[in-house]
Design a protein around this motif. Structure first.
Motif, mmCIF file in Angstrom:
data_model
loop_
_atom_site.group_PDB
_atom_site.id
_atom_site.type_symbol
_atom_site.label_atom_id
_atom_site.label_comp_id
_atom_site.label_asym_id
_atom_site.label_seq_id
_atom_site.Cartn_x
_atom_site.Cartn_y
_atom_site.Cartn_z
ATOM 1 N N TRP A 18 0.835 -1.217 0.000
ATOM 2 C CA TRP A 18 0.000 0.000 0.000
ATOM 3 C C TRP A 18 0.859 1.251 0.000
ATOM 4 C CZ3 TRP A 18 -4.288 0.350 -2.007
ATOM 5 C CH2 TRP A 18 -5.284 -0.628 -1.862
ATOM 6 N N ASN A 19 1.892 1.240 0.852
ATOM 7 C CA ASN A 19 2.818 2.382 0.876
ATOM 8 C C ASN A 19 3.369 2.656 -0.505
ATOM 9 O OD1 ASN A 19 2.609 3.014 3.528
ATOM 10 N ND2 ASN A 19 4.439 1.892 4.192
ATOM 11 N N SER A 20 3.833 1.588 -1.133
ATOM 12 C CA SER A 20 4.456 1.746 -2.447
ATOM 13 C C SER A 20 3.474 2.303 -3.459
ATOM 14 C CB SER A 20 4.982 0.407 -2.955
ATOM 15 O OG SER A 20 6.278 0.203 -2.473
ATOM 16 N N LEU A 21 2.243 1.788 -3.433
ATOM 17 C CA LEU A 21 1.246 2.265 -4.393
ATOM 18 C C LEU A 21 0.957 3.741 -4.176
ATOM 19 C CD1 LEU A 21 -1.352 -0.641 -4.660
ATOM 20 C CD2 LEU A 21 0.143 0.260 -6.456
ATOM 21 N N ARG A 22 0.820 4.133 -2.913
ATOM 22 C CA ARG A 22 0.515 5.535 -2.631
ATOM 23 C C ARG A 22 1.666 6.439 -3.063
ATOM 24 N NH1 ARG A 22 -1.294 4.404 3.123
ATOM 25 N NH2 ARG A 22 -0.192 6.303 3.697
ATOM 26 N N ILE A 23 2.871 6.002 -2.732
ATOM 27 C CA ILE A 23 4.050 6.790 -3.127
ATOM 28 C C ILE A 23 4.121 6.870 -4.647
ATOM 29 C CG2 ILE A 23 6.572 6.797 -3.158
ATOM 30 C CD1 ILE A 23 6.402 5.503 -0.329
ATOM 31 N N GLY A 24 3.869 5.738 -5.300
ATOM 32 C CA GLY A 24 3.940 5.700 -6.771
ATOM 33 C C GLY A 24 2.953 6.661 -7.394
ATOM 34 N N LEU A 25 1.704 6.638 -6.922
ATOM 35 C CA LEU A 25 0.677 7.523 -7.487
ATOM 36 C C LEU A 25 1.066 8.983 -7.313
ATOM 37 C CD1 LEU A 25 -2.637 5.813 -6.333
ATOM 38 C CD2 LEU A 25 -1.857 6.164 -8.667
ATOM 39 N N MET A 26 1.499 9.335 -6.117
ATOM 40 C CA MET A 26 1.824 10.744 -5.856
ATOM 41 C C MET A 26 3.059 11.171 -6.652
ATOM 42 S SD MET A 26 0.984 11.497 -1.878
ATOM 43 C CE MET A 26 1.583 10.016 -1.096
ATOM 44 N N SER A 27 4.097 10.319 -6.611
ATOM 45 C CA SER A 27 5.335 10.707 -7.296
ATOM 46 C C SER A 27 5.105 10.842 -8.794
ATOM 47 C CB SER A 27 6.433 9.670 -7.088
ATOM 48 O OG SER A 27 6.503 9.303 -5.764
ATOM 49 N N ALA A 28 4.357 9.897 -9.369
ATOM 50 C CA ALA A 28 4.160 9.942 -10.822
ATOM 51 C C ALA A 28 3.402 11.202 -11.214
ATOM 52 C CB ALA A 28 3.403 8.703 -11.286
ATOM 53 N N THR A 29 2.396 11.565 -10.425
ATOM 54 C CA THR A 29 1.608 12.750 -10.753
ATOM 55 C C THR A 29 2.443 14.019 -10.612
ATOM 56 O OG1 THR A 29 -0.242 11.520 -9.847
ATOM 57 C CG2 THR A 29 -0.606 13.837 -10.315
ATOM 58 N N LEU A 30 3.201 14.087 -9.509
ATOM 59 C CA LEU A 30 4.060 15.261 -9.323
ATOM 60 C C LEU A 30 5.139 15.329 -10.401
ATOM 61 C CD1 LEU A 30 4.747 15.658 -5.508
ATOM 62 C CD2 LEU A 30 4.145 17.461 -7.119
ATOM 63 N N ALA A 31 5.682 14.160 -10.730
ATOM 64 C CA ALA A 31 6.742 14.125 -11.744
ATOM 65 C C ALA A 31 6.221 14.635 -13.085
ATOM 66 C CB ALA A 31 7.279 12.713 -11.902
ATOM 67 N N LEU A 32 4.954 14.329 -13.356
ATOM 68 C CA LEU A 32 4.343 14.806 -14.599
ATOM 69 C C LEU A 32 4.255 16.331 -14.575
ATOM 70 C CD1 LEU A 32 3.321 13.128 -16.929
ATOM 71 C CD2 LEU A 32 1.017 13.385 -16.062
ATOM 72 N N ALA A 33 3.865 16.870 -13.401
ATOM 73 C CA ALA A 33 3.703 18.316 -13.283
ATOM 74 C C ALA A 33 5.033 19.044 -13.447
ATOM 75 C CB ALA A 33 3.085 18.663 -11.933
ATOM 76 N N ILE A 34 6.113 18.399 -13.040
ATOM 77 C CA ILE A 34 7.414 19.071 -13.134
ATOM 78 C C ILE A 34 8.134 18.688 -14.421
ATOM 79 C CG2 ILE A 34 9.709 19.153 -12.076
ATOM 80 C CD1 ILE A 34 7.982 18.762 -9.406
ATOM 81 N N GLY A 35 7.998 17.465 -14.831
ATOM 82 C CA GLY A 35 8.712 16.995 -16.020
ATOM 83 C C GLY A 35 8.141 17.552 -17.312
ATOM 84 N N THR A 36 6.813 17.747 -17.381
ATOM 85 C CA THR A 36 6.217 18.240 -18.623
ATOM 86 C C THR A 36 6.732 19.631 -19.000
ATOM 87 O OG1 THR A 36 4.268 16.972 -18.055
ATOM 88 C CG2 THR A 36 4.048 18.518 -19.851
ATOM 89 N N PRO A 37 6.666 20.624 -18.069
ATOM 90 C CA PRO A 37 7.251 21.916 -18.444
ATOM 91 C C PRO A 37 8.738 21.804 -18.760
ATOM 92 C CG PRO A 37 6.549 21.941 -16.141
ATOM 93 C CD PRO A 37 5.992 20.711 -16.750
ATOM 94 N N ALA A 38 9.436 20.911 -18.055
ATOM 95 C CA ALA A 38 10.871 20.759 -18.325
ATOM 96 C C ALA A 38 11.095 20.280 -19.759
ATOM 97 C CB ALA A 38 11.491 19.788 -17.328
ATOM 98 N N GLY A 39 10.299 19.298 -20.191
ATOM 99 C CA GLY A 39 10.427 18.797 -21.561
ATOM 100 C C GLY A 39 10.061 19.870 -22.570
ATOM 101 N N LEU A 40 9.016 20.633 -22.249
ATOM 102 C CA LEU A 40 8.578 21.722 -23.121
ATOM 103 C C LEU A 40 9.689 22.758 -23.271
ATOM 104 C CD1 LEU A 40 5.812 22.651 -24.441
ATOM 105 C CD2 LEU A 40 5.636 24.202 -22.504
ATOM 106 N N VAL A 41 10.311 23.099 -22.138
ATOM 107 C CA VAL A 41 11.395 24.080 -22.158
ATOM 108 C C VAL A 41 12.542 23.583 -23.024
ATOM 109 C CG1 VAL A 41 13.192 25.106 -20.727
ATOM 110 C CG2 VAL A 41 10.828 25.141 -19.949
ATOM 111 N N MET A 42 12.882 22.284 -22.863
ATOM 112 C CA MET A 42 14.028 21.745 -23.590
ATOM 113 C C MET A 42 13.808 21.748 -25.104
ATOM 114 S SD MET A 42 16.482 21.078 -21.652
ATOM 115 C CE MET A 42 17.478 20.091 -22.745
#
Lengths: 280, 387, 309
Positions: free
Chosen positions: A63-87
């Motif tokens: 359960w811990n892993s699933l919760r961490i995975g969901l949150m990290s993936a969503t946050l990573a999308l929020a930060i990685g998408t603008p980063a990719g756009l910038v690049m």
């Protein structure tokens, strides 16, 4: 003309794929083994799956892993998408070299270094500003978000650089403002990349052992940490069962995803064919 | 080229300028009932073709007509599903590309991006184990021939399209192949450069006497350069001939349409004599008089092909003849500088294309929109097609 | 422009046009700066500190003493690393193991990537998916799978002894060989994918041109395909080599107690000895060695993704 070459390539492929898949297959087969020993087949049984689901610590860790995975993936999308756009779309700006370095480096950085450095950061921050207080889920999520964001950025960037900028220019020409262009034009076009990036981040987060071990605190044991502590002692049939479940779940997900992608591509190809009347 | 054999070859070339008309002529390249299937698709379907020494032979056709497949089979990149290919009398089956006496100039030029111009040209010679000094000399000669000596040390990405084309040509010629294969050799160049290069290629070919086999989709290019052309469609050769033969005596609507502009008029053969023939056409609204025998059954459907520049327009109905004279109205005019084309709508609704040279500078166009005109032609200008 | 006061929305739009760019760059920049770059500086700082029985277990580097900063830099950690042969051999071992594994991965991965690139449409997609699929399944589980195979009581020994080829079980797990197998196995997709993408992009007519100019197939491969796939070889090798140097899980699970690798050393310093400064200096020393390959990786990564070049 190339008979010998294709025989060589064929056997290389066969050997390579056997190498990749036989160990996984064996784990799956032996998860149904009645006995505890790996080498002795004692008959078919699903008792290790029952054991697995009775193991509360394992379930908690999952359960811990699933919760961490969901949150990290969503946050990573929020930060990685603008980063990719910038690049891919922002051209030159001050600090671009450092920026691209900070995106490329996490992809290859050894986990032990990333883990240690993040832990020391969290300790220092706690001393200086009092946040994050102690280590646990939050610190794991931040750590996972950081390296997953780099993966998302690379996926988004490669999708964007394969795309024609004239579509966005056309939108601008027709009077759309930059923010609107992003949400109406760019975002829908990179949606498959975003989905892939999210899925990739989720599995990377679910999979991470070393970084989590460094930044985890009491009560935030993740699944890989739990698995690691039990396989250190050797093969365990319970872990075989868990491995089988993970492999099957992920394979099914990936196969469904790629069938969907392939089908939509084929449909598009067929539509183009019908529209233009040109046979493939 | 200092080789004696080549000079001899060149002399033979002068003696028999049309070897395909010589019954004793020995073909240099021979396709014998060649078929190539990709899965269920016939890329090349039962093609037989002879090409003679020193020819500049063009395979002409639209995309997917099988012309490139034919060329690639000659180079050895594809094996025929059926049939045989001979070069200089040798069966090419089981001869790999690297042992064939052919060299190819690729459409993309396929210059090795990690090698300089010099290295690219020397590549083929290196494979044959020539001495360093000889390679150097021959590469230098070849680069001089294509006027690229200045760029010998450059990498391909530092060259313009035209320069790359020259390097590709030099690379494929430096081994003095028996046959040079050219896949859309000028396809990547712009129009002006293409026209200039066409003549340069022909000059080089004449200088070296090498047999060229060229694939192109551009009929103008084929007509300017080739000694003979094979027009292909759907894996089949529709017609082989000199540019003149193909243009003036097409054997089918396909060839007539493919080379140049043509007006095709459908009709029925109503009278076929030894010296003339009459074709009744609802398409054009009247009878068409042909000045030679057609040799067909009366009542069969035929097509009369008329080139726009062989048609004449007049405002009055010509008095001296009533034959081949049809009334219409000018619907469109295209001024192309050297000539003007008029689209004339006949009373039947058929559109006819007529082109007239603009021989004088100050003349106003002779006809304008909606002018009533008569379309007529000399009886010898029409060709009759039965397919 | 005009005297009419802009509405709030117009003001926002103008502000976005002027500052939106900075905003879009800023968010990921700040995040990565704070959580990726700053941590390294802290590691560097702590590598110069001394271990203490305290919370946190290291001495402060800067101390405010009488209107001045007292900087207590302690090179002792690094001197300790140099003086103890354990660390040096762990370094050399890591590099050797990573290098050998990279070469083996390349030798297995290149023909596979080549085969996939030469395959036709749907087969190619299928093969590609088969390469990617293990990459998505758990890394830990894939390493774990080999325990059951390589163990003293594992499947290989059982099979060989069952066939009476050997009478005594072979010791494979807990040797360096097992570590090679583990690294090659887990990192193979990272080698195949960049190789595939350069090989797939390569213009097939170049190889045909070489054949046409009289080059035999194997020689054409050596003079044309191989040099042109060099970027893929480099990218793939770096993707395997760099993480393999710092690998912890594979030597821990498959290697023996003697298979020293630097990642494992760092882990032990940190978790077993709780010596944070030494662990930090081990990390910095590893990073110094890896900085050149990492920067090179970033360089080629940037080159392949920048369509302008």
């Amino acid at each position: 003309m190339n008979g010998k070459r294709s025989i060589f390539l064929m056997s290389a492929l066969c050997f390579g794929f056997a190498f990749l898949y036989v160990p996984i297959m064996l784990v799956i087969i032996y998860s149904f083994n009645e006995g505890k020993l790996v080498t002795v087949w004692a008959g078919f049984s699903t008792k290790w799956y029952v054991e697995l689901f009775r193991d509360d610590a394992m379930i908690d860790a999952a359960w811990n892993s699933l919760r961490i995975g969901l949150m990290s993936a969503t946050l990573a999308l929020a930060i990685g998408t603008p980063a990719g756009l910038v690049m891919s779309r922002f051209g030159r700006f001050r600090g671009r070299t450092m920026f691209s370095g900070m995106i490329a480096a996490p992809l290859v950085m050894p986990d032990v270094i990333t883990g240690l450095s993040l832990l020391l950061l969290f300790v220092t921050m706690e001393q200086l500003v009092g946040w994050p207080a102690g280590r646990g889920m939050t610190t794991i999520v931040i750590a996972h978000t950081t390296f997953c964001a780099a993966y998302v950025a690379v996926v988004v960037q490669s999708r964007l650089s394969g795309m024609d900028t004239s579509i966005e220019e056309a939108a601008m020409d027709l009077g759309a403002k930059p923010t609107k262009i992003f949400f109406l034009i760019t975002l829908p076009m990179i949606l498959p990349a975003l989905m892939a990036g999210w899925l990739l981040s989720f599995t990377l987060s679910l999979d991470d052992l070393v970084i989590s071990s460094f930044v985890a605190g009491p009560g935030s044991t993740t699944l890989p940490m739990k698995v690691f502590s039990s396989v250190r002692l050797g093969v365990s049939p319970e872990i075989n069962a868990l491995a089988t479940l993970i492999i099957i779940a992920i394979s099914v997900l990936i196969i469904i995803a790629s069938i969907l992608v392939m089908r939509s591509e084929r449909q598009r190809a067929r539509q183009v064919q019908e529209d233009t009347g040109i046979p493939g | 080229m200092s080789q004696g054999a080549n000079q001899q070859d060149a002399q033979i070339c002068v003696q028999t300028s049309q070897p395909w008309n010589d019954p004793d002529g020995v073909p240099f390249i021979r396709f014998e009932k060649v078929t190539k299937k990709f899965g269920d698709f016939y890329a090349v379907d039962d093609v037989s073709l002879d090409i003679y020494r020193h020819e500049l032979f063009a395979l002409l056709g639209g995309s997917g007509c099988g012309k490139t497949t034919l060329l690639r089979m000659l180079a050895g990149f594809e094996d025929p599903t059926e049939g045989k290919i001979y070069i200089d009398g040798v069966d090419m089956a089981n001869v790999p590309p690297y042992e064939r006496p052919t060299n190819m100039m690729f459409q993309s030029y396929a210059l090795f991006p990690h090698m300089s111009v010099e290295k690219n040209v020397a590549f083929g010679l290196h494979q044959d184990g020539y001495s360093k000094s000889e390679i150097k000399e021959r590469v230098a000669d070849m680069l001089a021939l294509v006027q690229m000596s200045k760029f010998a040390t450059r990498k391909p990405h530092q060259l313009s399209g035209g320069q790359r084309q020259r390097v590709a040509l030099a690379r494929s010629l430096v081994k003095q192949p028996k046959v040079l294969l050219l896949d859309e050799p000028l396809g990547a160049l712009d129009k002006k450069l293409r026209e200039q290069t066409q003549f340069e290629l022909v000059n080089i070919q004449e200088k070296l006497g090498t047999t060229f086999v060229m694939v192109t989709h551009d009929q103008e290019e084929a007509m300017t350069m080739a000694s003979r052309i094979a027009v292909m469609n759907e894996g089949v050769i529709k017609q082989i001939g000199t540019p003149f033969e193909l243009y003036e005596y097409p054997n089918s609507r396909f060839t007539a349409n493919f080379l140049g502009q043509v007006n095709l008029i459908e009709g029925t053969l109503v009278d076929d004599d030894e010296k003339y023939a009459i074709i009744q056409s609802d398409d054009i609204g009247g009878e068409i008089y042909i000045d030679h025998a057609v040799q067909g059954h009366e009542g069969t459907t035929l097509w009369v092909a008329l080139r726009p520049e062989r048609l004449r327009l007049c405002t009055e109905k010509p008095e001296n003849t009533t034959r081949n004279c049809f009334a219409g109205k000018v619907e469109d005019i295209g001024y192309l500088g050297g000539l003007s084309t008029y689209h004339v709508r006949l009373e039947t609704g058929k559109r006819i294309r007529v082109s007239e040279p603009n021989t004088h500078r100050h003349n106003e166009p002779r006809y304008t929109w909606d002018d009533q005109v008569w379309v007529t032609w000399e009886t010898g200008s029409a060709s009759v097609l039965n397919q | 422009m005009s005297d009419i006061k802009p509405t709030l929305k117009q003001r926002f739009d103008r502000w976005m046009i002027r500052h939106g760019r900075v905003l879009v760059i800023g968010l990921p920049y700040l995040w990565l700066f704070l959580f990726f770059l700053v941590p390294f500086l802290i590691v560097l700082k702590i590598s110069f500190a001394t271990a203490q029985y305290a919370q946190p277990p290291y001495s402060a580097l800067f101390q405010w003493v009488d209107e001045g900063v007292n900087i207590a830099i302690n090179f002792g950690n690094y001197l300790f690393l140099l003086s103890d042969s354990l660390y040096i051999s762990a370094y050399l071992n890591s590099i050797r193991i990573a290098a050998i594994s990279t070469v083996i991965t390349l030798l297995i991965g290149y023909p596979m990537a080549y085969g996939i690139a030469r395959a036709k449409g749907s087969t190619r997609n299928l093969l590609l998916m088969l390469v990617i699929l293990p990459f998505w399944t758990s890394f830990l589980i894939r390493v774990y799978a080999w325990i059951g195979i390589l163990d003293r009581e594992g499947l290989i020994n059982a099979a060989l002894m069952g066939l009476h080829i050997i009478s005594e079980p072979l010791i494979i797990r807990q040797t360096e060989v097992a570590v090679y197998i583990g690294i090659v196995y887990t990192y193979l997709p990272f080698m195949i994918l960049p190789l595939y993408s350069t090989l797939e992009k390569m213009d097939g007519s170049l190889l045909e041109a070489a054949l046409d100019l009289g080059c035999k197939p194997w020689k054409a491969f050596a003079t044309i395909t191989l040099p042109l796939s060099l970027p893929g070889i480099l990218a793939g090798s770096l993707l395997v080599f760099i993480p393999a140097v710092g690998e912890f899980v594979i030597p821990e699970l498959l290697g023996g107690p003697n298979t020293l690798m630097i990642g494992r050393t760092l882990w032990n310093e940190f978790f077993s000895n709780r010596d944070w400064p030494i662990a930090s200096s081990v990390a910095i020393a590893m990073l110094i060695f890896l900085v050149v390959p990492i920067m090179y990786f970033q360089h080629i990564q940037g080159k392949t993704e920048d369509p302008g070049k």
